[in-house]
Enzyme design. Structure first.
Site, short mmCIF file in Angstrom:
data_model
loop_
_atom_site.label_atom_id
_atom_site.label_comp_id
_atom_site.label_asym_id
_atom_site.label_seq_id
_atom_site.Cartn_x
_atom_site.Cartn_y
_atom_site.Cartn_z
N ASP A 155 12.48 41.27 14.76
CA ASP A 155 13.71 41.29 15.59
C ASP A 155 14.14 42.72 15.93
O ASP A 155 15.34 43.02 15.98
CB ASP A 155 14.86 40.56 14.86
N SER B 236 21.06 37.39 21.24
CA SER B 236 20.39 38.51 21.93
C SER B 236 19.03 38.04 22.43
O SER B 236 18.37 37.21 21.81
CB SER B 236 20.12 39.66 20.96
N ASN C 234 12.05 37.52 22.88
CA ASN C 234 12.49 36.55 21.87
C ASN C 234 14.00 36.36 21.97
O ASN C 234 14.74 37.30 22.28
CB ASN C 234 12.14 37.07 20.47
N HIS D 123 17.33 35.51 19.84
CA HIS D 123 17.73 35.60 18.43
C HIS D 123 19.23 35.34 18.30
O HIS D 123 20.03 35.90 19.06
CB HIS D 123 17.40 37.00 17.87
#
Ligand code: GRF
Length: 225
Positions: free
Chosen positions: A160, A151, A122, A124
């Site tokens: 996260d 990130s 992912n 972020h």
């Protein structure tokens, strides 16, 4: 991203499925790099949980297989369990090496994550583990932090919370607005995403589903002014 056109064309390609909800500017970066032969990747499919997301238009324009899972046949908004069920079916059919969440705005369940056929990462907009969740730019400004950025991390059941693989870092300017920060971080994201995919495609970062790299050097960082 290094200038390695010939190298990339002859390399085995990293097959990627991308999940999106919004404008898809990071998807576009991946599409452009794939089409230009600048990264050894093949986007095998895009799934959107938002029917009118511009990311869907970008994927369609690029001729990439694209599926919208936003509503059920009776017109009601699709629940997350149904979304996950259909997404798993598609991913098991497409068999990507990696799933990339690029602006995908729903929280996925632990069951879904552990049932995936491959690892999932992912993007972020903060320097994790700081500022998990939403409104990261506003919170950075309120705290008076000097450094901010974005990130890429492995997706786990915690929000996260998975291993941070890479980060791009900038210096917050005096009197900067959340919008200015958002735009500057977005530019960083457009460099961080291909940087990260190149590391994974070239096996510098190992993302076997059950053996996420425990390299002590992580996260790899890109620094900007
Ligand atoms: C990015 O800021 C990313 O960090 C966040 O959602 C945004 C996606 O932007 N998770 P886009 O859809 O790729 O333009």
């Amino acid at each position: 991203m290094t200038d390695n056109l010939i190298d990339c064309k002859s390399m085995k390609k990293l097959k990627i499925a991308v999940l999106v909800s919004g404008s898809g500017s990071n998807l576009q970066v991946m599409i452009d790099a794939m089409q230009a032969g600048q990264l050894p990747i093949e986007i095998v499919g895009v799934i959107s949980n938002v029917a009118d997301a511009y990311a869907v238009t970008r994927a369609n324009n690029a001729g990439i297989r694209t599926v919208v899972l936003s509503h059920v046949p009776n017109g009601k908004k699709m629940g997350i369990k149904t979304f996950e069920k259909h997404t798993l079916e598609l991913l098991n059919e497409w068999m990507p090496d990696l799933v990339v969440l690029a602006g995908f705005m729903r929280v996925l369940s632990a069951e879904f994550i552990s049932a995936l056929p491959c690892a999932m990462i992912n993007l972020h907009p903060s320097l994790l583990p700081n500022y998990k969740g939403l409104d990261t730019h506003e919170r950075v400004l309120q705290s008076g932090d000097k450094l901010h950025g974005c990130s890429v991390h492995v997706v786990t059941a915690g929000l996260d919370a998975g291993q941070v693989l890479t980060q791009a870092v900038l210096t917050v300017k005096q009197n900067e607005s959340p919008e200015s920060l958002r735009l500057r971080v977005q530019k960083l994201e457009h460099q961080l995403v291909p940087f990260t995919l190149e590391l994974i495609a070239k096996d510098v970062l190992s993302l076997d589903k059950d053996v996420i790299s425990d390299n002590l050097a992580l996260p790899y960082r890109l620094w900007f002014e």
